[in-house]
Design a protein around this motif. Structure first.
Motif, PDB file in Angstrom:
ATOM      1  N   GLY A  72       0.799  -1.212   0.000  1.00  0.00           N
ATOM      2  CA  GLY A  72       0.000   0.000   0.000  1.00  0.00           C
ATOM      3  C   GLY A  72       0.830   1.260   0.000  1.00  0.00           C
ATOM      4  O   GLY A  72       0.290   2.360  -0.104  1.00  0.00           O
ATOM      5  N   VAL A  73       2.147   1.092   0.087  1.00  0.00           N
ATOM      6  CA  VAL A  73       3.076   2.228   0.082  1.00  0.00           C
ATOM      7  C   VAL A  73       4.187   1.927  -0.918  1.00  0.00           C
ATOM      8  O   VAL A  73       4.730   0.823  -0.938  1.00  0.00           O
ATOM      9  CB  VAL A  73       3.683   2.466   1.482  1.00  0.00           C
ATOM     10  CG1 VAL A  73       4.687   3.619   1.441  1.00  0.00           C
ATOM     11  CG2 VAL A  73       2.586   2.742   2.498  1.00  0.00           C
ATOM     12  N   ASP A  74       4.491   2.902  -1.771  1.00  0.00           N
ATOM     13  CA  ASP A  74       5.590   2.766  -2.724  1.00  0.00           C
ATOM     14  C   ASP A  74       6.222   4.137  -2.892  1.00  0.00           C
ATOM     15  O   ASP A  74       5.625   5.043  -3.460  1.00  0.00           O
ATOM     16  CB  ASP A  74       5.082   2.250  -4.070  1.00  0.00           C
ATOM     17  CG  ASP A  74       6.208   2.008  -5.074  1.00  0.00           C
ATOM     18  OD1 ASP A  74       7.346   2.455  -4.813  1.00  0.00           O
ATOM     19  OD2 ASP A  74       5.950   1.382  -6.116  1.00  0.00           O
ATOM     20  N   GLN A  75       7.422   4.288  -2.385  1.00  0.00           N
ATOM     21  CA  GLN A  75       8.117   5.567  -2.425  1.00  0.00           C
ATOM     22  C   GLN A  75       9.353   5.517  -3.311  1.00  0.00           C
ATOM     23  O   GLN A  75      10.260   6.338  -3.157  1.00  0.00           O
ATOM     24  CB  GLN A  75       8.529   5.977  -1.009  1.00  0.00           C
ATOM     25  CG  GLN A  75       7.369   6.187  -0.054  1.00  0.00           C
ATOM     26  CD  GLN A  75       6.610   7.461  -0.349  1.00  0.00           C
ATOM     27  OE1 GLN A  75       7.131   8.554  -0.220  1.00  0.00           O
ATOM     28  NE2 GLN A  75       5.353   7.320  -0.760  1.00  0.00           N
ATOM     29  N   GLY A  81       4.415   8.009  -8.432  1.00  0.00           N
ATOM     30  CA  GLY A  81       3.875   9.145  -7.700  1.00  0.00           C
ATOM     31  C   GLY A  81       3.822   8.868  -6.208  1.00  0.00           C
ATOM     32  O   GLY A  81       4.249   7.820  -5.732  1.00  0.00           O
ATOM     33  N   MET A  82       3.262   9.802  -5.465  1.00  0.00           N
ATOM     34  CA  MET A  82       3.249   9.699  -4.013  1.00  0.00           C
ATOM     35  C   MET A  82       2.036   8.942  -3.470  1.00  0.00           C
ATOM     36  O   MET A  82       1.967   8.667  -2.279  1.00  0.00           O
ATOM     37  CB  MET A  82       3.265  11.106  -3.403  1.00  0.00           C
ATOM     38  CG  MET A  82       4.527  11.907  -3.723  1.00  0.00           C
ATOM     39  SD  MET A  82       6.034  11.119  -3.107  1.00  0.00           S
ATOM     40  CE  MET A  82       5.772  11.267  -1.331  1.00  0.00           C
ATOM     41  N   THR A  83       1.079   8.608  -4.335  1.00  0.00           N
ATOM     42  CA  THR A  83      -0.155   7.977  -3.870  1.00  0.00           C
ATOM     43  C   THR A  83      -0.409   6.688  -4.634  1.00  0.00           C
ATOM     44  O   THR A  83      -0.628   6.707  -5.853  1.00  0.00           O
ATOM     45  CB  THR A  83      -1.355   8.930  -4.043  1.00  0.00           C
ATOM     46  OG1 THR A  83      -1.096  10.147  -3.352  1.00  0.00           O
ATOM     47  CG2 THR A  83      -2.625   8.310  -3.493  1.00  0.00           C
ATOM     48  N   THR A  84      -0.400   5.563  -3.961  1.00  0.00           N
ATOM     49  CA  THR A  84      -0.705   4.290  -4.592  1.00  0.00           C
ATOM     50  C   THR A  84      -2.212   4.176  -4.819  1.00  0.00           C
ATOM     51  O   THR A  84      -3.005   4.960  -4.305  1.00  0.00           O
ATOM     52  CB  THR A  84      -0.254   3.120  -3.711  1.00  0.00           C
ATOM     53  OG1 THR A  84      -0.983   3.163  -2.467  1.00  0.00           O
ATOM     54  CG2 THR A  84       1.242   3.179  -3.417  1.00  0.00           C
ATOM     55  N   GLY A 209      11.538   9.410 -12.704  1.00  0.00           N
ATOM     56  CA  GLY A 209      11.668   9.191 -11.271  1.00  0.00           C
ATOM     57  C   GLY A 209      10.306   8.993 -10.645  1.00  0.00           C
ATOM     58  O   GLY A 209       9.281   8.949 -11.338  1.00  0.00           O
ATOM     59  N   LEU A 210      10.272   8.882  -9.343  1.00  0.00           N
ATOM     60  CA  LEU A 210       9.037   8.604  -8.612  1.00  0.00           C
ATOM     61  C   LEU A 210       7.912   9.555  -8.981  1.00  0.00           C
ATOM     62  O   LEU A 210       6.779   9.126  -9.231  1.00  0.00           O
ATOM     63  CB  LEU A 210       9.304   8.697  -7.101  1.00  0.00           C
ATOM     64  CG  LEU A 210       8.079   8.586  -6.188  1.00  0.00           C
ATOM     65  CD1 LEU A 210       7.484   7.185  -6.233  1.00  0.00           C
ATOM     66  CD2 LEU A 210       8.448   8.963  -4.751  1.00  0.00           C
ATOM     67  N   ASN A 211       8.181  10.848  -9.026  1.00  0.00           N
ATOM     68  CA  ASN A 211       7.130  11.845  -9.221  1.00  0.00           C
ATOM     69  C   ASN A 211       6.894  12.222 -10.681  1.00  0.00           C
ATOM     70  O   ASN A 211       6.103  13.141 -10.958  1.00  0.00           O
ATOM     71  CB  ASN A 211       7.452  13.105  -8.413  1.00  0.00           C
ATOM     72  CG  ASN A 211       7.336  12.854  -6.916  1.00  0.00           C
ATOM     73  OD1 ASN A 211       6.399  12.217  -6.464  1.00  0.00           O
ATOM     74  ND2 ASN A 211       8.308  13.348  -6.167  1.00  0.00           N
TER      75      ASN A 211
END
Length: 221
Positions: A72-75, A81-84, A209-211
């Motif tokens: 439920g969390v992926d950083q 992105g910041m919200t799964t 990247g993540l975002n």
């Protein structure tokens, strides 16, 4: 030295208070969260069951690439992105109106509740179905558009199984910013993101990247 002592005591008290609050919130939602998801699923449009596995895979690859394996969390996953997906559902289940709040404590609360309640108490297939049923897909002249089945009808005048691949991706493209990416009032913005998604899915480019949820590397030449 006394002032530093009192600052340390105050910080410890704050941490204890925050931890106690989060523990209370987990306990409060332990039984309520599964019931809330069940309520969403009970009202889900039957057309959601007709979404092909290929299209399900598209949603996951775009919105939450590690959905089936994360907690439920992926950083860390590029483009996630910041919200799964689970956190997106958690905003509706755990909060009347979600806000990150001071020092982003609301985001921490969302992550904790998603990790230790939603993912623990509800299966991933049910989380995904609830996301598809409950996704906010902007507003048209008749008000909020909720869920992919309703999105197909309201934005394209079709039943969900009748959408072309590009029309389906147009709904997926809306998810990060529904009121700025709808296929009617913001058709060019929606089309640009659909094209970027298509290039990403084809392996022609990858998020930086993540975002990088808008796939800057996939922009039109």
């Amino acid at each position: 030295m006394k002032i530093f002592k009192w600052i340390a005591v105050g910080l410890i008290a704050l941490v204890v208070a925050c931890a106690s609050f989060l523990a209370w919130r987990v306990a409060y939602h332990w039984e309520r969260a599964p019931a809330r998801v069940a309520q969403i699923l009970a009202g889900a449009d039957p057309a959601l069951g007709a979404i092909s596995q290929k299209r399900i895979d598209w949603i996951i690859q775009v919105e939450d690439p590690t959905f089936w394996t994360n907690d439920g969390v992926d950083q860390s996953t590029p483009g996630a992105g910041m919200t799964t997906l689970a956190q997106g559902l958690g905003k509706h289940i755990f909060f009347e109106r979600f806000s990150p709040g001071p020092l982003r404590f609301g985001k921490l609360e969302l992550m904790v509740l998603t990790r230790f309640v939603l993912v623990e108490r509800v299966s991933k297939p049910d989380i995904l179905r609830a996301v598809l049923a409950n996704a906010y897909l902007g507003n048209d002249q008749n008000g909020p558009v909720i869920g992919f089945a309703e999105g197909a009808r309201r934005w394209f005048g079709k039943e969900l199984p009748e959408l072309t691949d590009r029309e389906f991706l147009a709904l997926v493209a809306m998810m990060p910013a529904p009121n700025r990416l709808d296929p009617a009032d913001h058709a060019s913005e929606n089309e640009e993101r659909v094209q970027r998604i298509e290039r990403m899915l084809a392996g022609e480019c990858a998020p930086a990247g993540l975002n990088d949820i808008y796939y800057e590397r996939c922009a039109s030449p």
